[in-house]
Design a protein around this motif. Structure first.
Motif, PDB file in Angstrom:
ATOM      1  N   MET A  66     -37.856  27.855  90.994  1.00 11.83           N
ATOM      2  CA  MET A  66     -37.884  27.465  89.584  1.00 11.83           C
ATOM      3  C   MET A  66     -38.418  28.642  88.782  1.00 11.83           C
ATOM      4  O   MET A  66     -39.333  29.335  89.212  1.00 11.83           O
ATOM      5  CB  MET A  66     -38.798  26.262  89.374  1.00 11.83           C
ATOM      6  CG  MET A  66     -38.242  24.931  89.815  1.00 11.83           C
ATOM      7  SD  MET A  66     -36.743  24.390  88.960  1.00 11.83           S
ATOM      8  CE  MET A  66     -37.204  24.504  87.234  1.00 11.83           C
ATOM      9  N   LYS A  67     -37.844  28.864  87.614  1.00 14.75           N
ATOM     10  CA  LYS A  67     -38.254  29.986  86.784  1.00 14.75           C
ATOM     11  C   LYS A  67     -37.941  29.659  85.329  1.00 14.75           C
ATOM     12  O   LYS A  67     -36.977  28.944  85.032  1.00 14.75           O
ATOM     13  CB  LYS A  67     -37.494  31.246  87.203  1.00 14.75           C
ATOM     14  CG  LYS A  67     -37.828  32.495  86.401  1.00 14.75           C
ATOM     15  CD  LYS A  67     -36.985  33.668  86.870  1.00 14.75           C
ATOM     16  CE  LYS A  67     -37.263  34.922  86.057  1.00 14.75           C
ATOM     17  NZ  LYS A  67     -36.440  36.063  86.495  1.00 14.75           N
ATOM     18  N   THR A  68     -38.776  30.176  84.422  1.00  8.99           N
ATOM     19  CA  THR A  68     -38.505  30.050  82.989  1.00  8.99           C
ATOM     20  C   THR A  68     -38.362  31.437  82.394  1.00  8.99           C
ATOM     21  O   THR A  68     -39.225  32.300  82.592  1.00  8.99           O
ATOM     22  CB  THR A  68     -39.632  29.305  82.267  1.00  8.99           C
ATOM     23  OG1 THR A  68     -39.736  27.981  82.803  1.00  8.99           O
ATOM     24  CG2 THR A  68     -39.351  29.205  80.771  1.00  8.99           C
ATOM     25  N   GLY A  69     -37.265  31.662  81.677  1.00  9.22           N
ATOM     26  CA  GLY A  69     -37.049  32.946  81.017  1.00  9.22           C
ATOM     27  C   GLY A  69     -36.680  34.047  81.994  1.00  9.22           C
ATOM     28  O   GLY A  69     -36.495  33.830  83.189  1.00  9.22           O
ATOM     29  N   GLY A  70     -36.546  35.262  81.464  1.00 10.02           N
ATOM     30  CA  GLY A  70     -36.201  36.413  82.290  1.00 10.02           C
ATOM     31  C   GLY A  70     -34.766  36.863  82.080  1.00 10.02           C
ATOM     32  O   GLY A  70     -34.039  36.317  81.247  1.00 10.02           O
ATOM     33  N   GLY A  71     -34.377  37.860  82.841  1.00  4.03           N
ATOM     34  CA  GLY A  71     -33.036  38.427  82.716  1.00  4.03           C
ATOM     35  C   GLY A  71     -31.996  37.615  83.456  1.00  4.03           C
ATOM     36  O   GLY A  71     -32.292  36.579  84.054  1.00  4.03           O
ATOM     37  N   HIS A  72     -30.768  38.104  83.435  1.00  2.92           N
ATOM     38  CA  HIS A  72     -29.672  37.375  84.081  1.00  2.92           C
ATOM     39  C   HIS A  72     -29.449  37.803  85.520  1.00  2.92           C
ATOM     40  O   HIS A  72     -28.730  37.127  86.267  1.00  2.92           O
ATOM     41  CB  HIS A  72     -28.375  37.553  83.291  1.00  2.92           C
ATOM     42  CG  HIS A  72     -27.986  38.974  83.038  1.00  2.92           C
ATOM     43  ND1 HIS A  72     -27.516  39.807  84.033  1.00  2.92           N
ATOM     44  CD2 HIS A  72     -28.013  39.720  81.895  1.00  2.92           C
ATOM     45  CE1 HIS A  72     -27.253  41.000  83.521  1.00  2.92           C
ATOM     46  NE2 HIS A  72     -27.545  40.980  82.221  1.00  2.92           N
ATOM     47  N   GLY A  73     -30.045  38.933  85.942  1.00  2.00           N
ATOM     48  CA  GLY A  73     -29.936  39.360  87.331  1.00  2.00           C
ATOM     49  C   GLY A  73     -28.518  39.616  87.795  1.00  2.00           C
ATOM     50  O   GLY A  73     -28.226  39.518  88.983  1.00  2.00           O
ATOM     51  N   GLY A  74     -27.617  39.944  86.865  1.00  2.00           N
ATOM     52  CA  GLY A  74     -26.232  40.214  87.240  1.00  2.00           C
ATOM     53  C   GLY A  74     -25.360  38.980  87.337  1.00  2.00           C
ATOM     54  O   GLY A  74     -24.165  39.090  87.633  1.00  2.00           O
ATOM     55  N   HIS A  75     -25.927  37.804  87.074  1.00  2.00           N
ATOM     56  CA  HIS A  75     -25.146  36.569  87.144  1.00  2.00           C
ATOM     57  C   HIS A  75     -24.392  36.380  85.830  1.00  2.00           C
ATOM     58  O   HIS A  75     -24.997  36.285  84.756  1.00  2.00           O
ATOM     59  CB  HIS A  75     -26.078  35.378  87.394  1.00  2.00           C
ATOM     60  CG  HIS A  75     -25.375  34.127  87.811  1.00  2.00           C
ATOM     61  ND1 HIS A  75     -24.626  33.371  86.933  1.00  2.00           N
ATOM     62  CD2 HIS A  75     -25.289  33.511  89.023  1.00  2.00           C
ATOM     63  CE1 HIS A  75     -24.134  32.330  87.578  1.00  2.00           C
ATOM     64  NE2 HIS A  75     -24.513  32.393  88.859  1.00  2.00           N
TER      65      HIS A  75
END
Length: 254
Positions: free
Chosen positions: A103-112
């Motif tokens: 589970m995570k909130t916020g951040g980058g798209h990681g190439g997805h």
């Protein structure tokens, strides 16, 4: 209104692709919760309304293909005026082993590409449930891998994972992400959950005024007392010293 988005590609040929695990999770939530309406075309996707716990929820599977997922999500949140903290996006994660989740909130798209599109439309501050599908080991193989079907052997971990997500999705709707993650870990990785629980337990509190010390000083004290008892103090000179020396065998022999 809370929004739970599952990412994937529309069409029967993609149904069992690794890239469609987000769609699969929503289908399982929909199947297990009878409060949801039938799927219908809405917001450039397939949508269903219902309740999870105390919250009214919209389930959404974008029909725009993965790299345009943000169009459907943007339309839905503008209609219902949904805030980013009330949005959960469920998607596949190459960098997690199969059956693992985060589970995570916020951040980058990681190439997805799905996340890339959503973030472009609504910003990055939404919540994410990442479902591990593993990595093929070579970047050149990624496209065919994610667009390939899960194997029959994968069902051993895939079906329990989807079932547990559906069982505890009310916690997601209520914003209780930590509790949701704990429930999944307990169900899917009981040994890991037990170790974490043991590590979190506090040691018994020490009684005030009682130092935690080694017994060595006490033992040394007994040794010193024994030495004193064994060897009495003897005067170095005088009549008494001579008498004691004779009694103890320390005088001159005659």
């Amino acid at each position: 209104m809370r929004l739970i988005v599952g990412l994937g590609n529309p069409g029967a040929k993609y149904n069992h692709n690794r890239h469609n695990i987000g769609f699969m999770a929503l289908d399982e939530i929909h199947r297990q919760n009878s409060s949801f309406s039938p799927w219908r075309s809405r917001f450039q996707g397939q949508a269903s309304e219902g309740r999870l716990g105390s919250e009214k929820v919209l389930l959404l599977k974008p029909s725009t293909y993965m790299n345009e997922s943000g169009r459907a999500v943007g339309e839905a949140i503008r209609f219902f005026k949904i805030e980013p903290q009330d949005i959960v996006v469920i998607y596949d994660e190459l960098d997690l082993p199969p059956a693992k989740f985060r589970m995570k909130t916020g951040g980058g798209h990681g190439g997805h590409n799905g996340l890339r599109s959503i973030s472009a439309h609504i910003g990055q501050d939404y919540r994410r449930l990442r479902l591990g599908i593993g990595h093929p080991g070579d970047k050149k193989l990624v496209s065919n891998y994610v667009l390939g079907d899960f194997s029959k052997a994968d069902n051993d971990w895939l079906e329990p994972l989807l079932r547990e997500i559906a069982d505890h999705c009310a916690l997601l709707a209520e914003g209780k992400d930590s509790q949701f993650a704990n429930k999944l870990t307990l169900a899917l990785e009981p040994e890991k959950a037990r170790r974490a629980d043991d590590a979190g337990k506090k040691a018994p509190a020490r009684k005030p005024g009682i130092p935690q010390s080694s017994p060595k000083p006490k033992a040394q004290s007994h040794i010193r007392q024994a030495r004193k008892a064994k060897t009495p103090d003897i005067p170095k000179s005088g009549p008494m010293a001579d008498m004691l020396k004779k009694l103890l065998g320390g005088g001159d022999k005659s």
